[in-house]
Design a protein around this motif. Structure first.
Motif, short mmCIF file in Angstrom:
data_model
loop_
_atom_site.label_atom_id
_atom_site.label_comp_id
_atom_site.label_asym_id
_atom_site.label_seq_id
_atom_site.Cartn_x
_atom_site.Cartn_y
_atom_site.Cartn_z
N THR A 1 0.81 -1.22 0.00
CA THR A 1 0.00 0.00 0.00
C THR A 1 0.84 1.27 0.00
O THR A 1 0.31 2.37 -0.15
CB THR A 1 -0.93 0.04 1.23
N ASP A 2 2.16 1.13 0.19
CA ASP A 2 3.00 2.33 0.32
C ASP A 2 4.19 2.34 -0.63
O ASP A 2 5.09 3.16 -0.48
CB ASP A 2 3.49 2.47 1.76
N GLU B 1 -0.89 1.21 6.00
CA GLU B 1 -2.16 1.92 5.83
C GLU B 1 -2.68 2.45 7.16
O GLU B 1 -3.18 3.58 7.24
CB GLU B 1 -3.20 1.00 5.19
#
Length: 243
Positions: free
Chosen positions: A146-147, A169
């Motif tokens: 997610t990053d 997240e």
């Protein structure tokens, strides 16, 4: 960390948190029964939440007297106690005890000392503590990256990060600056402890009740055994000793 900054940070994430699909937990959980929350332990002295520099330093004398008996680094106990005190001042209905934060910190990273990691005077934990890839095996959730690896160093899958083991997240939504250095880092103990306090209070609402405490722990890691282990450690710390 001023109360205004802390409240502003929490306010920003509340709406986004409703859309959050994951939490600090990376293990698949099973239902856990309600039970008695752990004792609160020694009362944390009042602190100036507008203090400059590292605010948790205000609790050095209090923590230095207790940490050796509890088997944890002094600056870890300072971080837990400061985070709980800020939560008490800014969200008195939450009733988060430092013992709960300490129980989580012990289970997640041995208070920031996992695999020889050390806590610097400013709260930075080195080398950084990272969990396993969340690939859906061995009871773990499957959480795609997610990053782009910017926080956890893994551009393929997410990993839990830092002494309180946040996933990217969740950190994006709840991470705050707890040591006034202008950075929000999951690898800083003060940041991680204060962020964990906000996360637990948001999810549990009132952690002095069995339902509230269990709801907060479920959000952190939805595991029956996890909640029991945290409660055992927290209860021991309230009694002035480790397990």
């Amino acid at each position: 960390m001023s109360p205004v900054r802390w409240l502003r940070a929490v306010a920003v994430v509340v709406a986004a948190a409703l859309l959050m699909a994951s939490s600090c937990s990376w293990q698949l959980g099973i239902p856990i029964p309600d039970g008695v929350p752990p004792p609160a332990g020694d009362r944390v002295p009042a602190v100036d939440t507008y203090a400059k520099g590292r605010p948790a330093d205000q609790l050095h004398e209090w923590a230095a007297e207790r940490a050796p008996k509890l088997g944890m680094p002094i600056n870890a106990l300072e971080a837990y106690a400061y985070a709980a005190r800020v939560a008490e001042v800014e969200n008195p209905n939450c009733r988060l005890a430092w013992t709960t934060l300490a129980g989580i910190g012990m289970v997640e990273s041995h208070h920031g000392t996992y695999r020889g990691a050390m806590i610097a005077p400013n709260g930075d934990v080195t080398p950084p503590i990272r969990g396993v890839q969340l690939d859906g095996t061995s009871g773990n959730l499957h959480i795609a990256d997610t990053d782009r690896g910017l926080l956890d160093g893994d551009a393929t899958l997410d990993r839990a990060m830092g002494p309180m083991q946040f996933i990217p997240e969740t950190w994006r939504l709840f991470g705050v600056d707890g040591n006034n250095d202008g950075k929000v880092s999951p690898d800083n103990f003060d940041d991680a402890a204060l962020s964990a306090a906000g996360y637990l209070c948001w999810n549990g609402k009132n952690l002095s009740t069995p339902r509230g405490w269990m709801k907060a722990l479920r959000a952190y890691n939805n595991s029956d055994q996890y909640a029991r282990t945290v409660r055992d450690w927290a209860t021991a710390y309230a009694g002035g000793h480790p397990l």
